[in-house]
Structures are given as C-alpha cells and as structure tokens.
Design an enzyme around this catalytic site. Structure first.
Site, PDB file in Angstrom:
ATOM      1  N   MET A   1       0.900  -1.174  -0.122  1.00  0.00           N
ATOM      2  CA  MET A   1       0.148  -0.020  -0.058  1.00  0.00           C
ATOM      3  C   MET A   1       0.765   1.313  -0.049  1.00  0.00           C
ATOM      4  O   MET A   1       1.882   1.308   0.761  1.00  0.00           O
ATOM      5  CB  MET A   1      -1.062   0.036   1.385  1.00  0.00           C
TER       6      MET A   1
ATOM      7  N   MET B   1      -1.460  -2.086  -4.283  1.00  0.00           N
ATOM      8  CA  MET B   1      -2.620  -1.260  -4.140  1.00  0.00           C
ATOM      9  C   MET B   1      -1.800   0.101  -4.093  1.00  0.00           C
ATOM     10  O   MET B   1      -1.442   1.065  -3.186  1.00  0.00           O
ATOM     11  CB  MET B   1      -3.148  -1.376  -2.619  1.00  0.00           C
TER      12      MET B   1
ATOM     13  N   MET C   1     -12.164  -7.510  -4.854  1.00  0.00           N
ATOM     14  CA  MET C   1     -12.284  -7.036  -3.407  1.00  0.00           C
ATOM     15  C   MET C   1     -13.452  -7.080  -2.808  1.00  0.00           C
ATOM     16  O   MET C   1     -14.501  -6.767  -3.306  1.00  0.00           O
ATOM     17  CB  MET C   1     -11.797  -5.753  -3.312  1.00  0.00           C
TER      18      MET C   1
HETATM   19  C1  DX5 Z   1      -7.277  -5.250   2.199  1.00  0.00           C
HETATM   20  C2  DX5 Z   1      -6.091  -6.030   1.872  1.00  0.00           C
HETATM   21  C3  DX5 Z   1      -6.691  -7.344   2.219  1.00  0.00           C
HETATM   22  C4  DX5 Z   1      -6.552  -7.383   3.827  1.00  0.00           C
HETATM   23  C5  DX5 Z   1      -7.669  -8.535   4.184  1.00  0.00           C
HETATM   24  O1  DX5 Z   1      -6.807  -3.718   1.592  1.00  0.00           O
HETATM   25  O2  DX5 Z   1      -6.013  -6.242   0.373  1.00  0.00           O
HETATM   26  O3  DX5 Z   1      -5.554  -8.558   1.797  1.00  0.00           O
HETATM   27  O4  DX5 Z   1      -5.436  -7.993   4.410  1.00  0.00           O
HETATM   28  O5  DX5 Z   1      -7.791  -8.674   5.441  1.00  0.00           O
HETATM   29  P1  DX5 Z   1      -8.979  -9.052   6.312  1.00  0.00           P
HETATM   30  O6  DX5 Z   1      -9.159 -10.613   5.943  1.00  0.00           O
HETATM   31  O7  DX5 Z   1      -8.791  -8.957   7.661  1.00  0.00           O
HETATM   32  O8  DX5 Z   1     -10.252  -8.459   5.770  1.00  0.00           O
HETATM   33 ZN    ZN Z   2      -4.965  -7.785  -0.467  1.00  0.00          ZN
END
Ligand code: DX5
Ligand code: ZN
Length: 226
Positions: free
Chosen positions: A41, A72, A141
């Site tokens: 991120m 991301m 997502m």
């Molecule tokens: C969110 C990430 C996910 C996150 C998922 O932006 O891309 O990979 O780590 O975490 P959980 O399973 O806790 O929703």
């Molecule tokens: Zn992810």
C-alpha cells in the site's frame, strides 16, 4: 505454479507481526497456508502505507509456497520490475490505478510473474472483459482496500458469479480479498472463487510461539468453503 480450481487459503501478512515477518510466514505455512498474500500500500491509491519491493525481497526466502503480491499503488508500471525481481510469483494491479491496465498486465507477464487484476467493490466486472486473455488471476475485493479487519461486502458475491461465467474455461484464478472467514468463505466458494485471502481470520488467536490457532483458523475456513 500449476493451475487448478481447488481451494487455496492465502493468509495476508497484513495481519501478522510486522516485526517478525519471516517467522510468521514459516509458522502460517507450517499450519497449512497454500499461498502467502502480500499487501503493498502506498498511502495514495489507498489511505494506508505498508512496505515495498525491498521488504518483499527480504521475505521471499521464507516463502516456500506462492508469493502473491497485491499492489495497491498508483502508478503501478514503474515498480513492476522491482516486485518481479523481489521474487513475486503473482503480481496483481488494480484496474482503477491508472488508464493503461492493458499495458500494465502485459508488463507483468513480460516480467515473468503471473498477472493479476483487482477490482474494487465499486468497479463492475465488465472492466475485466477486454483483458481476460491477459490475466492469470482476478481479485474481487470484498472490502474497500486499505485495511484489514473490515466487514465483508455481500453485494460483491454476485460479481464472483458473473466473473466465473465470463472466464469460461480459461485458466484464470478467482481470488476474493477482504472479510473472508468461515461464514463468508462458503458464499464466495459457491460463486466460483478458488483463492481465498484471509488476514484477521487466519492470524487471530495465534503467534509465532503459539502457531496452533493459525492451523485451526485455516482449517475452519477451508472446511467451510467445502
Ligand atoms: C485489504 C487487503 C486485504 C486484507 C484482508 O486492503 O487487500 O488483503 O489484508 O484482511 P481481512 O481478511 O482482515 O479483511
Ligand atoms: Zn490484499
């Protein structure tokens, strides 16, 4: 990497101890993880910052399964080579991250990695249609990206069903990311997903010195997915 549609549980190290990634990865793999999901991120495409290619290269030797790197970030293209050199098996870019997803996917494949395409909850599956022959994975997502531990968005399940239909007999994985746990795993599996990312639901209750709960968590998600 060989292709199949069996259930793969991909713990996200976003929910691991950031001071101990190597040992966390080894613990979760010894407890049954199929892939390791690595959330990158940038504080620009999403409102959070994690780590970059140097960290990915550092953890690579600890990953015996599949290194699944979820970018991301925006822009993506200038960093593809660095993540490929860091050893990513799969590099996933968001369709919303820039105007040239076709070029991005070509560049990922040219780097030697498998190419993934991620769709935010607000993005329709039609965005994937023009590039279906350029992808090895589509990540649906089921939360808005940026943070772990958010609530699963149920309306996204229908998108998995639609994508499964669109993909037909192409060797394209469907990954689901966000809020996956034993209650939501059966829904996305029934809709056609095969890679289930789980952050908080995989790591909850365990630690490097007490990894048993990781195994129980993974087993519970796999059993629920069926
Ligand atoms: C969110 C990430 C996910 C996150 C998922 O932006 O891309 O990979 O780590 O975490 P959980 O399973 O806790 O929703
Ligand atoms: Zn992810």
């Amino acid at each position: 990497m060989t292709f199949d549609r069996s259930v793969k549980i991909a713990p996200s190290i976003l929910a691991a101890d950031f001071a101990n990634f190597g040992a966390e990865i080894e613990a979760v793999e010894s407890q049954g993880a199929d892939w390791i999901h690595v959330d990158v991120m940038d504080g620009h495409f999403v409102p959070n910052i994690t780590f970059g290619p140097a960290m990915c290269a550092a953890i690579r030797p600890h990953i015996k399964t599949v290194m699944d790197v979820h970018l991301m970030i925006a822009p993506v293209d200038p960093y593809i080579e660095a993540f490929a050199e860091a050893g990513a098996d799969v590099i996933t870019a968001h369709v919303e991250a820039g105007p040239h997803i076709h070029r991005t996917l070509q560049a990922i494949r040219a780097s030697g990695a498998k190419a993934g395409l991620a769709l935010n909850p607000g993005t329709p599956v039609e965005a994937a249609a023009p590039v279906l022959d350029l992808v090895d994975l589509i990540c649906v997502m089921t939360v808005n990206p940026g943070f772990g531990g958010q609530k699963f968005i149920h309306s996204c399940v229908q998108k998995v069903t639609e994508l499964r239909e669109m993909i037909g007999d192409r060797d394209v994985h469907i990954e689901v990311d966000g809020g996956v746990d034993p209650t939501t795993a059966p829904l996305v599996r029934a809709a056609g997903a095969d890679v289930l990312v789980a952050g908080s639901a995989a790591f909850k209750g365990g630690s490097v010195s007490n990894p048993g709960p990781y195994g129980e968590n993974i087993k519970a998600i796999r059993a629920a997915a069926g």
